[in-house]
Scaffold this motif. Structure first.
Motif, mmCIF file in Angstrom:
data_model
loop_
_atom_site.group_PDB
_atom_site.id
_atom_site.type_symbol
_atom_site.label_atom_id
_atom_site.label_comp_id
_atom_site.label_asym_id
_atom_site.label_seq_id
_atom_site.Cartn_x
_atom_site.Cartn_y
_atom_site.Cartn_z
ATOM 1 N N THR A 128 -32.174 14.452 96.012
ATOM 2 C CA THR A 128 -32.718 13.494 96.975
ATOM 3 C C THR A 128 -31.589 12.789 97.722
ATOM 4 O O THR A 128 -31.731 12.446 98.886
ATOM 5 N N LYS A 129 -30.496 12.557 97.000
ATOM 6 C CA LYS A 129 -29.362 11.837 97.613
ATOM 7 C C LYS A 129 -28.302 12.826 98.098
ATOM 8 O O LYS A 129 -28.348 14.008 97.752
ATOM 9 N N PHE A 297 -32.775 10.996 101.044
ATOM 10 C CA PHE A 297 -32.505 9.552 101.050
ATOM 11 C C PHE A 297 -31.120 9.291 101.620
ATOM 12 O O PHE A 297 -30.117 9.685 101.041
ATOM 13 N N LYS A 298 -31.098 8.622 102.765
ATOM 14 C CA LYS A 298 -29.825 8.258 103.375
ATOM 15 C C LYS A 298 -29.846 6.766 103.658
ATOM 16 O O LYS A 298 -30.905 6.200 103.928
ATOM 17 N N GLY A 304 -23.331 -3.017 98.247
ATOM 18 C CA GLY A 304 -24.158 -2.788 97.064
ATOM 19 C C GLY A 304 -24.924 -4.020 96.633
ATOM 20 O O GLY A 304 -25.675 -3.977 95.668
ATOM 21 N N LYS A 305 -24.766 -5.119 97.340
ATOM 22 C CA LYS A 305 -25.478 -6.340 96.941
ATOM 23 C C LYS A 305 -26.496 -6.769 98.000
ATOM 24 O O LYS A 305 -27.458 -7.460 97.689
ATOM 25 N N ARG A 306 -26.235 -6.378 99.220
ATOM 26 C CA ARG A 306 -27.108 -6.791 100.300
ATOM 27 C C ARG A 306 -27.356 -5.613 101.222
ATOM 28 O O ARG A 306 -26.450 -4.822 101.488
ATOM 29 N N LYS A 307 -28.546 -5.522 101.697
ATOM 30 C CA LYS A 307 -28.858 -4.412 102.582
ATOM 31 C C LYS A 307 -29.081 -4.964 103.985
ATOM 32 O O LYS A 307 -29.784 -5.960 104.154
ATOM 33 N N TYR A 309 -30.742 -4.175 107.361
ATOM 34 C CA TYR A 309 -31.775 -3.266 107.892
ATOM 35 C C TYR A 309 -31.323 -2.589 109.186
ATOM 36 O O TYR A 309 -31.486 -1.382 109.355
ATOM 37 N N ARG A 316 -29.432 5.977 109.854
ATOM 38 C CA ARG A 316 -30.428 7.034 109.652
ATOM 39 C C ARG A 316 -30.937 7.634 110.963
ATOM 40 O O ARG A 316 -31.277 8.816 111.013
ATOM 41 N N GLN A 349 -40.396 2.301 110.598
ATOM 42 C CA GLN A 349 -38.947 2.119 110.751
ATOM 43 C C GLN A 349 -38.447 2.813 112.018
ATOM 44 O O GLN A 349 -37.605 2.278 112.737
#
Lengths: 392, 445
Positions: A128-129, A297-298, A304-307, A309, A316, A349
């Motif tokens: 998936t990754k 999944f990309k 690694g703590k905050r995404k 958008y 993507r 999205q």
């Protein structure tokens, strides 16, 4: 390639009767393997003189046999392909490669293998990754596939033959990109529905024949005179469209479908397989990382703590902005067959992304069958009206 | 008859009560901890893949799938589903996912991060990350990825290899998958250490993993006892007792003691031929996939007619025990156990020429081994994962085992789609079918 029609006419003929050439070749003793999703590594089959044949559904044929095995609330494209197989229409194949592209394919594949008798059937898992470790794991899966092909043909897959096959398929990718370059012009000399038919045709014949056909098509199109009609320029995004009817419907309403993000359109042709180093690793990278499909999944790199958008959307879907700019797109039609979870989750999205740079979009969900088109037409008409208000 | 308490036909186990109390206590404690501000992760059910790590790191975890079922039962799901529709999510997507989108949309857009007051069981507070995986369905990672519209938290995806049935037995494939999973777990531990700012306590992980394996071994053995005629334990008891195994609700060491008590009670019933229904066991049935949580009383109607539900969906059951005594690395234990869950029945499937090695084939095996007379398939309209194999299984059961089945449509969140009255209406006809197939089987044998 047998004599007869050439160029676009030949492509359309082949598309209309996709089994014909494959059956001829089968009669000549060639092996034909079926595949459905883009993630099938075609080069490996070509290198062993096996013809990869893309299995499609039929929007005109009501599925009947498949109701014994699959529910109705299920990907109607997969239902259709499986139905044709159950009716014996794919009996000319020597076997199938089924790749774990999505749930619908994976689960149906397991049923397929259990109920349809194939001399050869291989299920290939796909991570998936996309990180290096996942590529390596997939590369090992490709090696397993290679061994099954060698068992099937009794021949060894040599580096030289694989390299040659990659070159041929890369050439095909480049030729298809050239076809889309023609649609950059205003107005385009080739329609979106013609492109879908050409691609539908080349996925039913050996790659070298496909390349010859593409060269003929390109030469013919380049000689065409530019049309006069200037309609809204549309990008079509979404799940599989294996028949031109949907795009024809849009074009019949006076719009030009100039670019797409479809697995029966650009997705299989937008990058090349690298020819340096270990070729199986190059194939793993291409089929896992380069191929665009929402099943993978990309995400944007982060701490690694905050995404973020917006950054995620850019990572993507950034290519959609490029498409929009290069092909001077006025609006996007997002289409998906019902029950396609991978595309369905993606829809809001993708809409957010188009909104972020001011491209209007319309979502159309459909049931794959031809009968659905009239209902959709009214909505497309209204959307084009809005675009015309903006572009004329 | 008004005012009279309705007679119960399912003979419930006594040992499920302390277990249920323990589960409820665990939920309560977890909610209190979360309300006190402890960090929380949202996770998908992951077949003992990520959960042991989360438990060893003592991170509170909520399961939005579970929350979806609770929202449905409490009657708040509809408003969340409408919100998800308004936000542009197609209505055919997983009902649990749409419930979650609606919930999060309300929480983040309307209430500025506050938990919606109508949310049941204290709601789900903003997580510090989302743990998803490809186990079970695509929705499990696409859903959490799409939550990026509302939540600025990272998504961690655990990738599980899912080979084909015969492909699993090619040279080196099994061990390669195990090594891949171990690496996935190592990366996950590093991610957790970074995000939580604490180091993994490897001794605690080892103990947790050991307890989980032991707990599942006993749970597996309890279910083996259900092969007896009459069946000593009904599906209702199974569903009530499964959360400690499936979600690790409660401490595995404590659950182990309670499961052992349950084993004793079930064994005693087997020894004394005590049935799990009060009437004669006329028909033994298999139940496939998600139960209609909101309409469980329909099983009483069926028990009244002698229908005993003796086995359920593969996905809820632990795999057959595996000897992992020679392995010291707890991550390898997890990898082998979780991968075994997916592939434990592949070998048998291959021998029978069946290639739906998980989800599908195990039910064929269960139907045979639990000597079922019929199968009840609950077909949830918005869950592809649990509906794909049902028609195929219906066909295979009839063809191979001469076992008939009935399919009843429903949904995981939209309660209106399951009609208990329809089930009751179809019971008599299905009984005739079960009778005639029973005779056919007897004649054949």
């Amino acid at each position: 390639m047998p004599e007869g029609s050439r160029g676009v006419t030949r492509a359309k003929d082949l598309y209309r009767d996709r089994f014909r050439r494959a059956k001829e070749l089968k009669g000549e003793g060639r092996k034909i393997l079926g595949y459905i999703c883009l993630h099938a590594p075609l080069e490996m089959m070509t290198a062993l003189q096996i013809i990869p044949f893309r299995m499609l559904g039929d929007i005109y044929e009501t599925p009947t046999q498949v109701d014994r095995f699959l529910p109705r609330a299920f990907c109607p494209f997969v239902r259709s392909v499986f139905d044709l197989s159950l009716k014996g229409k794919y009996d000319f194949l020597d076997g199938m490669l089924l790749v774990h592209s999505c749930d619908a394919m994976e689960r149906t594949g397991r049923i397929w293998e259990s109920v349809v008798d194939h001399h050869y059937f291989h299920f290939m898992d796909l991570p998936t990754k996309v990180c290096g470790r996942h590529q390596k794991f997939f590369r090992e899966g490709l090696d397993d596939f290679k061994k099954t092909l060698e068992e099937l043909t009794g021949k060894e897959l040599s580096f030289g033959e694989l390299k040659k096959a990659i070159e041929s398929h890369n050439e095909q990718r480049s030729l298809v990109r050239s076809l889309y370059e023609i649609t950059e012009k205003v107005p385009p000399k080739i329609s979106g529905s013609e492109i879908l038919q050409v691609i539908g045709a080349i996925t039913s014949i050996p790659v070298e024949e496909g390349n010859k056909l593409l060269r003929e098509v390109l030469a013919e199109i380049r000689k065409r005179k530019s049309g006069k009609l200037k309609g809204p320029r549309i990008l079509v995004w979404g799940s599989v469209l294996d028949h031109p009817a949907f795009v024809e419907m849009i074009e019949d309403l006076g719009a030009h479908v100039v670019i797409d993000d479809l697995c029966t359109g650009t997705r299989g042709y937008w990058a090349d397989v690298k020819l340096d180093g270990d070729l199986l690793s190059s194939l793993a990278y291409y089929y896992l990382v380069e191929l665009r499909c929402p099943r993978t999944f990309k995400e944007a790199p982060s701490d690694g703590k905050r995404k973020d958008y917006s950054a995620d959307l850019e990572e993507r879907f950034g290519y959609l902005r490029e498409f929009t700019k290069t092909w001077k797109v006025d609006g996007a039609i997002l289409q998906s067959v019902k029950y396609c979870d991978c595309h369905g989750f993606e829809v809001p999205q993708v809409k957010d992304y188009f909104n972020s740079f001011g491209i209007p979009s319309l979502l159309l969900e459909h049931n794959y069958m031809i009968a659905d088109r009239e209902i959709l037409k009214t909505r497309v008409e209204a959307f084009l009206e809005i675009l015309r208000g903006g572009v004329e | 008859m008004g005012g009279e308490e309705k007679k119960k036909y399912i003979n419930r186990l006594k040992s499920f009560l302390p277990l249920r109390t323990k589960i409820d206590e665990t939920y309560k404690k977890s909610i209190e901890a979360i309300q006190m501000g402890r960090p929380v992760a949202w996770a998908m059910i992951n077949a003992w893949y990520g959960d042991p790590i989360l438990r060893a790191m003592e991170l509170e975890t909520v399961y939005p799938e579970n929350f979806g079922a609770i929202c449905a039962a409490e009657g708040v799901a509809e408003s969340y589903l409408n919100r998800a529709d308004a936000d542009g999510f197609p209505s055919h997507l997983c009902g649990y996912a749409r419930n979650c989108f609606g919930y999060v949309s309300r929480m983040t857009k309307e209430l500025k991060g506050e938990i919606p007051p109508e949310a049941p069981v204290g709601g789900m507070p903003k997580p510090i990350f989302l743990l998803s995986s490809n186990i079970g369905c695509d929705a499990r990672y696409k859903w959490f990825q799409a939550l990026g519209r509302y939540l600025d938290v990272p998504v961690w995806v655990l990738d599980m290899p899912i080979p084909g049935v015969k492909e699993l037995f090619r040279d080196g494939v099994y061990e390669r998958c195990i090594q891949f999973i171990v690496e996935e777990l190592k990366e996950f531990v590093h991610f957790l250490e970074r995000i939580l700012g604490v180091k993994m306590d490897w001794d605690r992980l080892e103990k947790t993993v050991h307890d989980i394996e032991e707990m599942n071994r006993v749970w597996f053995e309890i279910n083996e006892l259900r092969k007896a005629i009459p069946c000593p334990m009904h599906s209702r008891d199974f569903w009530s007792a499964m959360p400690p195994s499936l979600f690790l609700a409660g401490k595995p060491a404590e659950t182990l003691i309670l499961y052992k008590e349950m084993w004793k009670e079930v064994k005693e019933r087997v020894d004394h031929k005590v049935s799990s229904i009060q009437t004669e066991e006329r028909f033994r049935l298999l139940f496939s996939e998600l139960p209609p949580w909101h309409s469980l009383s329909v099983f009483e109607n069926m028990a009244e007619r002698g229908w005993n539900f003796v086995i359920e969906s593969w996905g809820y059951h632990p795999p057959p025990p595996l000897d992992l005594s020679g392995i010291s690395d707890p991550l390898e234990h997890i990898a082998r156990f979780s991968f075994h869950f997916h592939t434990a029945y592949f070998k048998d499937a291959l021998e029978e020429g069946e290639y739906y090695g998980y989800m599908g084939y195990p039910l064929l095996k269960f139907a045979r081994e639990y000597r079922c007379d019929g199968a009840f398939f609950h077909l949830p309209l918005t869950c592809r994962s649990t509906s794909t194999h049902q028609l195929y299984l219906q066909e295979k059961m009839k063809q191979k085992l001469k076992i008939p089945s009935m399919i009843v449509s429903g949904d995981i969140v939209d309660l209106r789609l399951f009609n208990p009255a329809e089930v009751i209406k179809r019971m008599e006809v299905f009984e005739e079918s079960m009778e005639s197939y029973k005779k056919l089987r007897e004649d054949r044998s």
